[in-house]
Design a protein around this motif. Structure first.
Motif, short mmCIF file in Angstrom:
data_model
loop_
_atom_site.label_atom_id
_atom_site.label_comp_id
_atom_site.label_asym_id
_atom_site.label_seq_id
_atom_site.Cartn_x
_atom_site.Cartn_y
_atom_site.Cartn_z
N VAL B 33 0.84 -1.20 0.00
CA VAL B 33 0.00 0.00 0.00
C VAL B 33 0.87 1.25 0.00
N MET B 37 1.02 4.14 -2.93
CA MET B 37 0.75 5.54 -2.65
C MET B 37 1.94 6.41 -3.02
N PHE B 294 -6.33 -0.56 6.82
CA PHE B 294 -5.90 0.23 5.67
C PHE B 294 -5.72 1.69 6.06
N TRP B 298 -2.70 4.11 5.32
CA TRP B 298 -3.00 5.31 4.53
C TRP B 298 -2.45 6.54 5.24
N VAL B 299 -2.74 6.61 6.53
CA VAL B 299 -2.26 7.75 7.31
C VAL B 299 -0.74 7.77 7.33
N ALA B 301 1.21 6.84 5.03
CA ALA B 301 1.73 7.35 3.77
C ALA B 301 1.50 8.84 3.62
N SER B 302 0.53 9.39 4.36
CA SER B 302 0.12 10.77 4.10
C SER B 302 0.70 11.79 5.06
N TRP B 303 0.74 11.46 6.32
CA TRP B 303 1.03 12.51 7.30
C TRP B 303 2.42 12.35 7.89
#
Lengths: 184, 336, 209
Positions: B33, B37, B294, B298-299, B301-303
């Protein structure tokens, strides 16, 4: 059968672990054994059907109190053994044992089968937390509230003690100012 | 031996095996994942779609040299990973995982055994899971203190601070739904939300849900709050000196905790294993848990990470007051 | 969101999307700080980040947006001026190697890694009997290729220099163009030459802000 095996196992382990806490020269061993002893005490609560108290024992003593001890121990070198400078082992032993005996006599001697009674019988159909809540908020309401006020005072005291210089930022002050303040 | 004891033992073995395997699979999913991303491929060469990378990593972990530093406290050093893995699995014992089922009589030895939904059906499941996760802080703590390494000490200091602080938020945020449902049992939570999506507690307690998620991220040491082993600041924190299987046990514990938090979020706030329309309950729970898992990736990869002082600021000045206000309002509403 | 694209005098060849955020000063204490925190928490700025990563994931999975080069199987083209393992070139007409054994490369080599031995052959021409480059010492400075009067020693593009033996790439015969590959032999564009599509690849560096 399981209950009895578990009870004796837990008893032996708890006593053994607390003995390690007392006799060990190493802070790390003492702390670890104390924490695991606390976990096993939670086991006794579970055995007697007091699930709620068992979990509270876990969260409060193991999760919070012991962890704070551990945090305090960050400032020592925990891998070293401690050299205790006892002047006389005999004095320590005699004093320790006699004080322990005195305590046991004071608190345990009045307890006999005739004097033991249930001061607040739990509701027959209440679940665990409900039973605790009912007793706590009816019969023992005043001690509960007093304890709450005491904890509040302790919290405010802690905040005041720790928060004296909280509005000053060390990163935004010049080094010289910090040093001068320290000298003063 | 009666059928329930055998069934419980079977269930324990199943949970141990499945969750350990899922921890490996979780690393694979995480790498994939994160890679997607970041417009990469992730593991792709070992086996189909890189799936056998898990096996390769497992073999590597098992056969790696087990190094114990010279000045480390050897006993505590080897005990710490066990604590992390054990507490993570014990926490899972009070969580409903699959529906209850009976093994058919025709099977030898274990025929007729009742495999329960929850291994230890204590009637205070929520508190038990939180308590076990609280006890789990001893893994990183002792690991850091026993390894005679500055980065380890820093890591364990951060462990104590972070876990202690966020336990408060987790407990307070779960308290509001507990007041609404009136029980500490996860089964009661599930039964209170059987009326379709509209009856989920997330609509009644959105703030508690968000607070629980944030605190869950902090307690499982996931990215915006993974200060315990923040590479850029303290090398690897409490796992600096660990290698091989011992390091792997920390990993398994972390992933098991991630699953626990995901299941808790699904059961407490999102309807548990109640059916959604035509989707059967077990699949619904699986989908929800997958979504929360997930979300963690996801977090990540983002923050970005946050600083330790920001972490404390967030906990004590933002989340805890919010949680307390939420409880007070909930209390007033419940009373009325 | 206060966004504004900065326009500069010398507009770049392709449109670039560097954006300056006008954030203003960050209040440190009190009511303004609280207001900012509350505004940022509610306005969903955090969700923007989540949305971007999700978009990238969808792009990667379903729209072929992967940036990965499957390295051992496919390779990026390297610039012609790249300096990797040396090649020894041949004369195109006769196929004889170009090296005349003058020894200039050995002399100029600043890390002393080239070793050569020469002798006279039966036609009283100089012949290279030994020629090795110690790639453990070579710093790929390119002086040997620059100094060579015959364009005999040049730099090639072989950058994968892991091998089982130190001597793997360093013998004269290893570096020499194989005789059957003579048709494909390419001249080294040389020190300082530019890539073929250099003009197209030029981008303005983001120093405008």
């Amino acid at each position: 059968m399981f209950e009895q095996i578990a009870f004796y196992l837990f008893s032996i382990l708890t006593i053994g672990l607390f003995l390690v806490t007392v006799f060990s020269n190493n802070i790390l061993y003492a702390m670890t054994s104390l924490a695991s002893g606390m976990v096993l005490i939670a086991g006794f609560f579970f055995l007697n059907g007091a699930d709620f108290l068992g979990v509270v024992q876990l969260i409060v003593y193991v999760g919070a109190v012991m962890a704070l001890y551990a945090f305090g121990m960050m400032f020592f070198n925990v891998t070293k053994t401690i050299k205790e400078n006892n002047t006389s082992n005999v004095t320590v032993f005699v004093l320790g044992v006699s004080i322990a005996l005195l305590m046991v006599l004071m608190f345990a001697a009045p307890i006999s089968p005739e004097v033991i009674f249930v001061s607040a019988a739990p509701e027959p159909n209440a679940t665990n937390p409900e039973a605790v809540g009912l007793v706590l908020f009816t019969k023992y309401l005043v001690p509960f509230e007093v304890a709450a006020v005491m904890l509040l005072i302790a919290m405010i005291g802690g905040i005041i003690l720790a928060g004296k210089k909280m509005d000053q930022s060390l990163t935004k002050t010049d080094d010289e100012n910090i040093i001068q303040k320290d000298i003063k | 031996m009666d059928a329930l004891v055998v069934g419980t033992i079977i269930k324990i073995v199943l949970v141990l095996l499945i969750v350990s395997a899922l921890a490996g699979f979780g690393t694979y999913i995480e790498r994939k994942v994160l890679a997607f991303m970041q417009r990469r491929l992730g593991p792709a060469h070992v086996g189909p779609f890189g799936l056998l990378q898990i096996a390769a990593d497992g073999i590597k972990l098992f056969t790696k040299e087990d190094i114990i530093p010279q000045h480390a406290n050897k006993f505590i050093f080897s005990l710490a990973p066990v604590i992390t893995a054990a507490t993570a699995f014990i926490a899972l014992s009070a969580v409903p995982l699959f529906p209850t089922f009976v093994i058919p009589e025709s099977l030898p030895l274990i025929g007729g055994a009742i495999v329960p939904s929850i291994i230890a059906d204590v009637n205070i499941g929520v508190l038990f899971v939180l308590g076990m996760m609280a006890a789990g802080l001893y893994g990183p703590l002792l690991a850091g203190m026993a390894q005679a390494n500055k980065w380890g000490i820093l890591g364990s200091a951060r462990t104590a601070v972070q876990f202690l602080s966020y336990e408060v938020v987790t407990g307070l945020s779960v308290l509001a739904p507990i007041m609404v449902v009136g029980s500490l049992s996860l089964l009661d939570f599930n039964n209170a939300q059987t009326g379709g999506v509209g009856s989920w507690l997330i609509w009644q307690q959105p703030i508690a849900f968000i607070l629980f998620l944030i605190a869950g991220f902090a307690e499982t040491n996931r990215t915006p709050f993974d200060l315990l082993e923040h590479e850029a600041e303290i090398i690897s924190g409490y796992v600096t000196e660990y290698s091989g299987l011992r390091w792997g046990m920390f990993f398994i514990g972390e992933y098991a905790n991630m699953f626990t938090i995901s299941i808790l979020a699904a059961v407490i706030f999102c309807g548990g294993y109640g059916d959604i329309g035509f989707v059967p309950g077990w699949l619904a729970l699986l989908l929800k848990v997958t979504f929360f898992f997930f979300l963690m990736l996801w977090v990540r990869a983002s923050w970005p990470h946050i600083r330790p002082d920001q972490l404390m600021w967030l906990c004590w000045k933002v989340l805890m007051p919010l949680a307390v206000i939420n409880i007070v309002i909930t209390g007033i509403v419940v009373m009325i | 969101m206060h966004e504004e694209i900065i326009h500069t005098d010398n507009t770049p060849k392709e449109k670039q999307n560097y954006v300056m955020l006008k954030l203003g000063r960050t209040p440190a204490y009190g009511w303004p700080a609280f207001k900012q925190v509350a505004k940022r928490a509610v306005s969903g700025e955090l969700l923007v980040g989540l949305w971007i990563t999700l978009k990238e994931m969808v792009k990667t999975l379903f729209m072929g947006g992967k940036h990965t080069t499957m390295y051992p199987f496919e390779k990026m083209p390297i610039a012609p001026r790249y300096r990797a393992i040396h090649n020894m070139l041949r004369l195109l007409e006769s196929g004889h190697y170009r090296c005349i054994g003058c020894g200039l490369c050995e002399k100029i080599c600043i890390s002393n890694c080239i070793a050569m031995e020469t002798r006279y052959d039966e036609n009283q021409r100089k012949e290279v009997s030994e020629y090795t480059i110690n790639f453990g010492r070579c710093i790929y400075c390119g002086y040997c290729a620059e100094v060579c009067p015959e364009l005999a020693i040049v730099h090639g593009g072989r950058y994968e220099t892991a091998s089982e033996q130190r001597a793997s790439f360093s013998l004269f015969d290893d570096m020499l163009t194989p005789i059957d590959m003579l048709k494909q032999q390419q001249e080294f564009a040389g020190f300082g030459s530019v890539t073929p599509n250099a003009d197209a690849a030029i981008k303005k560096t983001p120093l405008a802000y």
